[in-house]
Design a protein around this motif. Structure first.
Motif, PDB file in Angstrom:
ATOM      1  N   PRO A  99      28.597  29.763  82.245  1.00 24.52           N
ATOM      2  CA  PRO A  99      29.237  30.036  82.394  1.00 24.52           C
ATOM      3  C   PRO A  99      30.121  28.728  81.324  1.00 24.52           C
ATOM      4  CG  PRO A  99      29.205  31.195  84.151  1.00 24.52           C
ATOM      5  CD  PRO A  99      28.015  30.286  83.779  1.00 24.52           C
ATOM      6  N   GLY A 100      30.953  28.689  80.683  1.00 26.48           N
ATOM      7  CA  GLY A 100      31.095  27.485  79.603  1.00 26.48           C
ATOM      8  C   GLY A 100      32.067  26.542  81.268  1.00 26.48           C
ATOM      9  N   PRO A 101      32.909  25.689  80.007  1.00 27.67           N
ATOM     10  CA  PRO A 101      33.932  23.801  81.177  1.00 27.67           C
ATOM     11  C   PRO A 101      35.127  24.798  81.150  1.00 27.67           C
ATOM     12  CG  PRO A 101      32.388  23.284  78.707  1.00 27.67           C
ATOM     13  CD  PRO A 101      32.417  24.691  78.601  1.00 27.67           C
ATOM     14  N   GLU A 102      35.443  24.183  82.336  1.00 24.84           N
ATOM     15  CA  GLU A 102      36.969  24.536  83.061  1.00 24.84           C
ATOM     16  C   GLU A 102      37.238  23.733  83.959  1.00 24.84           C
ATOM     17  OE1 GLU A 102      36.691  27.384  86.840  1.00 24.84           O
ATOM     18  OE2 GLU A 102      35.657  28.541  84.632  1.00 24.84           O
ATOM     19  N   PRO A 103      38.428  23.259  84.642  1.00 28.83           N
ATOM     20  CA  PRO A 103      38.955  22.520  84.843  1.00 28.83           C
ATOM     21  C   PRO A 103      37.924  22.548  86.465  1.00 28.83           C
ATOM     22  CG  PRO A 103      40.786  23.690  84.408  1.00 28.83           C
ATOM     23  CD  PRO A 103      39.724  24.024  83.933  1.00 28.83           C
ATOM     24  N   GLY A 104      37.808  20.853  86.476  1.00 31.48           N
ATOM     25  CA  GLY A 104      37.017  20.657  88.191  1.00 31.48           C
ATOM     26  C   GLY A 104      35.102  21.554  87.818  1.00 31.48           C
ATOM     27  N   PHE A 105      34.910  21.702  86.535  1.00 31.16           N
ATOM     28  CA  PHE A 105      33.508  21.818  86.308  1.00 31.16           C
ATOM     29  C   PHE A 105      33.029  21.076  84.988  1.00 31.16           C
ATOM     30  CE2 PHE A 105      34.890  24.725  89.688  1.00 31.16           C
ATOM     31  CZ  PHE A 105      33.056  24.291  90.405  1.00 31.16           C
ATOM     32  N   PRO A 106      32.896  19.873  84.231  1.00 33.23           N
ATOM     33  CA  PRO A 106      33.061  19.520  82.825  1.00 33.23           C
ATOM     34  C   PRO A 106      31.938  20.030  81.687  1.00 33.23           C
ATOM     35  CG  PRO A 106      33.013  17.671  84.702  1.00 33.23           C
ATOM     36  CD  PRO A 106      32.788  18.972  85.456  1.00 33.23           C
ATOM     37  N   LEU A 107      30.806  20.287  82.888  1.00 29.34           N
ATOM     38  CA  LEU A 107      29.950  20.634  81.956  1.00 29.34           C
ATOM     39  C   LEU A 107      29.205  22.128  82.365  1.00 29.34           C
ATOM     40  CD1 LEU A 107      27.743  18.033  81.867  1.00 29.34           C
ATOM     41  CD2 LEU A 107      29.270  18.746  80.262  1.00 29.34           C
ATOM     42  N   ALA A 109      28.668  25.881  84.239  1.00 34.91           N
ATOM     43  CA  ALA A 109      27.354  26.036  85.462  1.00 34.91           C
ATOM     44  C   ALA A 109      26.442  26.771  84.733  1.00 34.91           C
ATOM     45  CB  ALA A 109      27.983  27.062  86.528  1.00 34.91           C
ATOM     46  N   ASP A 110      25.194  26.904  85.896  1.00 39.51           N
ATOM     47  CA  ASP A 110      24.135  27.447  84.909  1.00 39.51           C
ATOM     48  C   ASP A 110      23.631  28.856  85.305  1.00 39.51           C
ATOM     49  OD1 ASP A 110      23.442  27.640  88.002  1.00 39.51           O
ATOM     50  OD2 ASP A 110      22.277  26.405  88.572  1.00 39.51           O
ATOM     51  N   ASN A 111      22.804  29.338  85.069  1.00 37.39           N
ATOM     52  CA  ASN A 111      22.744  31.002  85.064  1.00 37.39           C
ATOM     53  C   ASN A 111      23.209  31.988  86.227  1.00 37.39           C
ATOM     54  OD1 ASN A 111      20.271  29.651  85.883  1.00 37.39           O
ATOM     55  ND2 ASN A 111      19.565  31.601  85.670  1.00 37.39           N
ATOM     56  N   VAL A 112      23.603  31.146  87.709  1.00 41.18           N
ATOM     57  CA  VAL A 112      23.709  31.715  89.028  1.00 41.18           C
ATOM     58  C   VAL A 112      25.188  30.622  89.382  1.00 41.18           C
ATOM     59  CG1 VAL A 112      21.015  32.458  89.603  1.00 41.18           C
ATOM     60  CG2 VAL A 112      21.699  29.721  89.963  1.00 41.18           C
ATOM     61  N   GLY A 113      25.391  29.808  88.693  1.00 41.73           N
ATOM     62  CA  GLY A 113      27.049  29.825  88.625  1.00 41.73           C
ATOM     63  C   GLY A 113      26.405  28.080  89.575  1.00 41.73           C
ATOM     64  N   ARG A 114      25.838  27.863  89.575  1.00 44.40           N
ATOM     65  CA  ARG A 114      25.869  25.716  89.994  1.00 44.40           C
ATOM     66  C   ARG A 114      26.471  25.446  89.166  1.00 44.40           C
ATOM     67  NH1 ARG A 114      19.659  26.462  92.505  1.00 44.40           N
ATOM     68  NH2 ARG A 114      19.621  27.273  89.851  1.00 44.40           N
ATOM     69  N   ASP A 115      27.085  24.321  89.779  1.00 37.91           N
ATOM     70  CA  ASP A 115      28.346  23.110  89.020  1.00 37.91           C
ATOM     71  C   ASP A 115      26.947  22.318  88.139  1.00 37.91           C
ATOM     72  OD1 ASP A 115      29.192  21.064  87.923  1.00 37.91           O
ATOM     73  OD2 ASP A 115      29.643  20.192  89.398  1.00 37.91           O
TER      74      ASP A 115
END
Length: 328
Positions: A99-107, A109-115
């Motif tokens: 998953p790419g950057p989005e509000p609250g997650f500037p970088l 996530a990894d392949n299991v959704g962790r910030d």
């Protein structure tokens, strides 16, 4: 007949008296050429005067201070828990594995959704723990061997130094890799022990060489002439005066320890629990996504390089400031 030398001397003295009379009288002729007394300055104080004007040292100190602050307060600064997959519902192995950057997650996530940003911050804490403890354990072992070799002579010195030479003949990363592979189960502590073992001969050889210089110094010879016990001479005179270069070397070795820890974690010999992120571990996990999502490897690698550079710049500047042979 008048002596020309005496005539010349009288004329010179008269000229000096005229210049003194023309001045404000704050400096007497008798005091001309004297040097104003000033209190003595210790080696550390004089070194600090040079270091605080050295941009290389200030750059390294700034990087190191920021890294230590970030590592100590990582759990407070991190916006999310690095072990929870907040964006797991957005992970699609075929179309959107990262998953790419989005509000609250500037970088993102990894392949299991962790910030990923939170994992980078918390990873600094694990990297600092491994680097500091590996350096401390290596320094302790090196002090023991270095004091044993430097304070004695004969077969004890030869035995210790031959063992040190054997360890130094093996590439450091290869030796650390071999020690880590002997552990039945990889963990953070096996990583620390492996890296510390590699650093022991570095400190031992340096301390032994410095103590050999102290052995023939005037204050040690004077202590021997006064009949002071050998143990007191070693621990009260030789060791304290020989620790300066070793402490400086520890700063540089800390940077090496961080790089070695990242390399071993990248190879899968570090902590297998990825709920506690570490920069080398994150590098190893990112290699399968390196083509489509290179940022997963770029950010941890950049952090390792910058932190190692900070410790190296600070250590080299300390060495220049404390070593009389390399002072500028």
């Amino acid at each position: 007949m008048t002596n020309p030398l005496k005539k010349y001397g009288d004329a010179r003295k008269e000229r000096i008296d005229q210049l003194a009379a023309m001045s404000d009288g704050s400096v007497a002729v008798a005091d001309a050429g004297t040097i104003e007394e000033a209190p003595g300055v210790s080696l550390i104080a004089s070194a600090w005067r040079r270091l605080r004007r050295n941009p290389v040292f200030l750059t390294g100190l700034t990087i190191t201070t920021l890294f230590i602050f970030l590592a100590v307060f990582a759990r407070v600064i991190a916006p999310h828990d690095p072990a929870i997959g907040y964006l797991l519902d957005k992970v699609r192995p075929q179309s959107n594995p990262i998953p790419g950057p989005e509000p609250g997650f500037p970088l993102g996530a990894d392949n299991v959704g962790r910030d990923f940003f939170s994992r980078l911050i918390v990873g600094s804490q694990q990297t600092l723990i491994v680097g500091v403890f590996a350096t401390l354990f290596g320094l302790t072992g090196g002090l023991i061997l270095g004091i044993l070799a430097g304070a004695t002579s004969g077969w004890v010195d030869s035995l210790v130094m031959r063992a040190v030479d054997v360890m130094l003949s093996i590439p450091s990363l290869l030796l650390a890799l071999s020690i880590s592979a002997l552990a039945p189960r990889p963990s953070q502590w096996t990583l620390i022990i492996a890296i510390a073992t590699v650093q022991v001969p570095v400190f031992a050889r340096l301390l032994r060489g410095t103590m050999l210089q102290q052995r023939s110094s005037d204050h040690v010879l004077a202590a021997r002439a006064l009949g002071i016990k050998r143990s007191s001479i070693v621990f009260r005179h030789m060791v304290p005066n020989a620790l300066g270069p070793v402490i400086v070397q520890a700063t540089i070795v800390l940077a090496t320890s961080i790089i070695d820890a990242a390399a071993l974690s990248f190879l899968g010999l570090g902590n297998p629990d990825d709920r506690q992120p570490e920069w080398g571990q994150m590098l190893g996990q990112a290699q399968q996504f390196i083509y489509d999502d290179p940022h997963l490897a770029f950010y941890p690698a950049a952090c390792i390089i910058i932190v190692a550079l900070g410790f190296t710049l600070m250590g080299e500047s300390l060495r220049e400031a404390l070593d009389p042979k390399s002072r500028r």
